[in-house]
Design a protein around this motif. Structure first.
Motif, PDB file in Angstrom:
ATOM      1  N   THR A 274       0.850  -1.195   0.000  1.00  0.00           N
ATOM      2  CA  THR A 274       0.000   0.000   0.000  1.00  0.00           C
ATOM      3  C   THR A 274       0.886   1.246   0.000  1.00  0.00           C
ATOM      4  O   THR A 274       2.066   1.198   0.358  1.00  0.00           O
ATOM      5  N   GLU A 275       0.309   2.356  -0.387  1.00  0.00           N
ATOM      6  CA  GLU A 275       1.009   3.641  -0.399  1.00  0.00           C
ATOM      7  C   GLU A 275       1.544   3.952   1.012  1.00  0.00           C
ATOM      8  O   GLU A 275       2.682   4.388   1.169  1.00  0.00           O
ATOM      9  N   ASP A 276       0.738   3.677   2.030  1.00  0.00           N
ATOM     10  CA  ASP A 276       1.141   3.921   3.420  1.00  0.00           C
ATOM     11  C   ASP A 276       2.359   3.087   3.808  1.00  0.00           C
ATOM     12  O   ASP A 276       3.278   3.576   4.461  1.00  0.00           O
ATOM     13  N   GLU A 277       2.352   1.822   3.409  1.00  0.00           N
ATOM     14  CA  GLU A 277       3.483   0.944   3.720  1.00  0.00           C
ATOM     15  C   GLU A 277       4.754   1.468   3.052  1.00  0.00           C
ATOM     16  O   GLU A 277       5.829   1.484   3.652  1.00  0.00           O
TER      17      GLU A 277
ATOM     18  N   LYS B 164       5.526   4.521   2.186  1.00  0.00           N
ATOM     19  CA  LYS B 164       5.999   5.783   2.776  1.00  0.00           C
ATOM     20  C   LYS B 164       6.876   5.529   3.999  1.00  0.00           C
ATOM     21  O   LYS B 164       7.741   6.331   4.325  1.00  0.00           O
ATOM     22  N   GLU B 165       6.651   4.401   4.681  1.00  0.00           N
ATOM     23  CA  GLU B 165       7.461   4.029   5.847  1.00  0.00           C
ATOM     24  C   GLU B 165       8.928   3.787   5.479  1.00  0.00           C
ATOM     25  O   GLU B 165       9.787   3.774   6.353  1.00  0.00           O
TER      26      GLU B 165
END
Ligand code: PRP
Ligand code: MN
Ligand code: MG
Length: 196
Positions: free
Chosen positions: A95-98, A100-101
């Motif tokens: 995912t985009e969130d993953e 960004k980490e």
């Protein structure tokens, strides 16, 4: 070899004990050459066994070694194979969130095998967009094949001949992951577990 696979493999290429010896050496090398925390990324599904054993050894090593490395763990699902062929269509589930980490982190990608290299090249392309501080790749196996795109990982366990191998989490249509040794699949095995 468990009896349910007896006819489905033609030979043991790398016995489990030999794999574990090599994993120990690779873990040492990786710890010695790393500076600072590592985000260890497991490439599912094939990478899970090597990932589990590698992380276990690194944990034990850093208890007593000079270079002690904090680990965080990530899991990425990547798939492109149907029967014994790469479809060329590499699907990465992140995912985009993953993603960004990953910014500013030191990533260690843990893969079971580099065959054509298509999976790793596609994955690295995607990960670089999120600006990690560094990316290193370890693959337990690299196949010597003329279908290779030339990609070579930073840490390799074994170079293997151009045969379809299974076991130690490597599969043929999802079978054989439950085999400790790395084996060459037999014609019997290919027919038995073939998908249309
Ligand atoms: C296999 C293997 C590597 C990749 C190597 O994964 O685990 O990830 O193919 O092949 P390549 O270098 O030719 O791209 P697969 O797509 O079978 O998914 P899996 O890990 O879930 O088995
Ligand atoms: Mn895989
Ligand atoms: Mg597979």
């Amino acid at each position: 070899i468990p009896t349910h696979y007896e006819k489905d493999v033609s030979s043991i290429l790398i016995p489990h004990g030999v794999i574990m010896d090599r994993v120990n050496k690779l873990a040492r090398l990786i710890v010695d050459e790393s500076n600072g925390p590592l985000v260890v990324c497991c490439i599912l599904k094939g990478g899970h066994q090597y990932f589990a054993d590698l992380v276990n050894v690194i944990k034990k090593l850093t208890k007593k070694s000079g270079n002690s490395v904090p680990l965080s763990l990530e899991f990425i699902r990547v798939k492109s194979y149907h029967n014994d062929q790469s479809t060329g269509d590499v699907k990465v589930s992140l995912t985009e969130d993953e993603c960004k980490e990953f910014k500013g982190k030191n990533l260690l990608i843990v893969e079971d095998i580099i065959d054509t290299g298509a999976t790793m090249v596609k994955l690295l392309e995607k990960l670089r967009q999120y600006e990690p501080a560094s990316i290193k790749v370890t693959s337990l196996l690299i196949k010597k094949t003329d279908r290779s795109n030339g990609y070579i990982p930073d840490y390799v366990g074994f170079a293997i001949p151009d045969a379809f191998v299974v076991g130690y989490a490597l599969d043929y249509n999802e079978y054989f992951r439950d085999l400790d040794h790395i084996c060459v699949i037999s014609e019997h095995g290919k027919e038995r577990y073939a998908n249309a």
